[in-house]
Design a protein around this motif. Sequence first.
Motif, mmCIF file in Angstrom:
data_model
loop_
_atom_site.group_PDB
_atom_site.id
_atom_site.type_symbol
_atom_site.label_atom_id
_atom_site.label_comp_id
_atom_site.label_asym_id
_atom_site.label_seq_id
_atom_site.Cartn_x
_atom_site.Cartn_y
_atom_site.Cartn_z
ATOM 1 N N HIS A 1 -54.667 36.471 -22.111
ATOM 2 C CA HIS A 1 -54.673 35.175 -22.810
ATOM 3 C C HIS A 1 -54.658 34.046 -21.773
ATOM 4 C CE1 HIS A 1 -53.148 37.807 -26.098
ATOM 5 N NE2 HIS A 1 -53.927 37.035 -26.810
ATOM 6 N N HIS B 1 -48.118 35.439 -27.145
ATOM 7 C CA HIS B 1 -49.327 35.673 -26.340
ATOM 8 C C HIS B 1 -49.339 34.787 -25.092
ATOM 9 C CE1 HIS B 1 -50.211 32.466 -29.175
ATOM 10 N NE2 HIS B 1 -51.169 32.044 -28.389
ATOM 11 N N THR C 1 -48.372 42.342 -22.613
ATOM 12 C CA THR C 1 -48.973 41.062 -22.964
ATOM 13 C C THR C 1 -47.992 40.188 -23.742
ATOM 14 O OG1 THR C 1 -51.164 42.063 -23.029
ATOM 15 C CG2 THR C 1 -50.879 39.998 -24.231
ATOM 16 N N HIS D 1 -58.909 34.778 -24.947
ATOM 17 C CA HIS D 1 -58.500 36.098 -24.460
ATOM 18 C C HIS D 1 -59.737 36.781 -23.907
ATOM 19 C CE1 HIS D 1 -57.486 40.384 -24.456
ATOM 20 N NE2 HIS D 1 -56.234 39.999 -24.333
#
Lengths: 284, 326
Positions: free
Chosen positions: A28, A59, A91, A241
């Motif tokens: 991200h 994220h 993540t 992303h």
Amino acid sequence: MTTDKKICTDMRRNVLQLAFNKGNSGAHIGAGLSMIELLKVIYLDTKRDNDFFILSKGHGGISYYTVLYEAGLITKEELYSFGQDGGILSTHPSKNLKIGIECSTGSLGMGLSFGIGKALSTKIKGQDNKVYVLMGDGECNEGSIWEGAMYAGAHKLTNLIGIVDSNKFQLDGPTDEVLSCDLEAMWRASGWHVESIDGNNCDEIREALKAETFGKPLLIYANTIKGKGISFMEADNYWHHTRILKDQLDAALEELEISLLDSSKSLETDIDMTSIFQEVSENK
Amino acid sequence: MTEKELKKSIRTLSLLGQRGALGVTIDMLGKTNEKICALTGDLKSSCRLERFAAAHPERFFNVGIAEQNMVGISAGLASEGFIPFVASFANFNVMRANEFVKNFMGYMKENIKLVSINSGFSSGMLGNSHYALEDIAALSAIPNITILSPSDSFEAQKAIIAAAEYSGPVYIRLTGDASNPIVYTKDYDFVIGKPICLKESSSSNVALVATGSSVFYSLEAAKVLAKDFDIDIAVWNVHTLSDIDDASLESLANYETIITIEEHRKMGGLGSFITDKLILRDKFPKLRRIGIEQKYDLAGSFIACLEKNKLKGQPLVDEIIRLINS
């Protein structure tokens, strides 16, 4: 060169490098770069040891980890285990009190409620801990955010500080296209004191954190630029992303180097945000 | 407590029903333990939390009709050492807030006590929107959650006390009306994960293995079977649906036939739990289930729904006989 700029640049370097190391699975990057100044000022300059920070927009983990590194909570080696099999830094952050992660997030709309629980605990105990909850503007699509917003507003949780990293995009495109609404007005209507600022400007963030809130919880509506700091990533949702290639990484790192050398091209003032937002809405 | 006082307490709890037992017990725990909190979503009176709320306003949170926020707030409180009891209808705190439950109770293992009233059919004519026939199924695949399903009001009290003492996430499933039928007339040990054999059988090798409201009705059915059909049958109360001790499992494995009985879907509840535990053994009993089919039927009063689904009275007796002979 200010400390703000040096540290924010270091964090951006790490974000880019971590994203590159993650390879083809991508990271991200856009949101990772929009919230750097917010993390720097809140996590490194403002938050005391007994305060809480919750990354509700999980994220943003890639950039959260860089600030944990700056704060000395993780080593460089641990930071660079990001997204690697066997590493602890996925993540989306997983609760790990040893390194300061209070809450597992990633599924959007959960961190605010958790933060309210922390804020209430503090009140029962008669302590003065503050709770900072960093959310996204896309995240504000989630109904649970408004369940929490209404509760905190109605109960005047003055030790709760919400921050919306409003980088104007979410996965499928401009936030104004996916689900258009006046978020600032909605936070106000829910009983919060709203400070709308340039969220990539450290001084404005610092000022907003000191705002008189008139007995209400504080909501910093941080207007930021997705992909901030790298010209070819700014306000381009391709970078929400994705992977970053070696030549792109090199170009991005070079830009950061140049911005450090050229004091007139401050990271905090080089972009006219109003024109970018206008451009975005005109492109709709 | 003298025997007389205990009998009176059991009678009172039964009259109040399981939700009354919730209110009384939370109030009692709150007096001695300053860590106990209660949260509800606009169901303070339904969950009988008025006394706790009046006595401990600083530890009572009515979040409004917002179950996700309720579970999230409880996680924040639990992370600071409090013991939050999160009370609502099963349909709302388990089904509506299920992903919050997964994240905060399963994944993060926060010390939350999720308590449901109105599980199963106990919402009666409120209908299918309010029934919770899938709550155990919706929780049992999530790791780290202890699931308790007490059989009467006295056991509900014991389950709540046990949950408060236990360190870790717990779900407590309460059902039934006021004047809850009494299973336990004497004191006994309630141990999480240790089912109780309420009635052994000397002649047959069949056990009724029940949970929640079905325990009482299974005991009643066993009496009828003995009297009218000369079938002597064992009855077990499985009050924990997430763990079972080895000795109990061994005892259950030795029956020829086990019939599970539950006020829940046949899929994903007690029947599935017992089957999953026994089926891995080299030798396991014939396993049969009584529970609710995979469909949404007409709404009905609590008792009518139990009878229609063969969970009470003669329909239950008939179904047991059919399954024994199947």
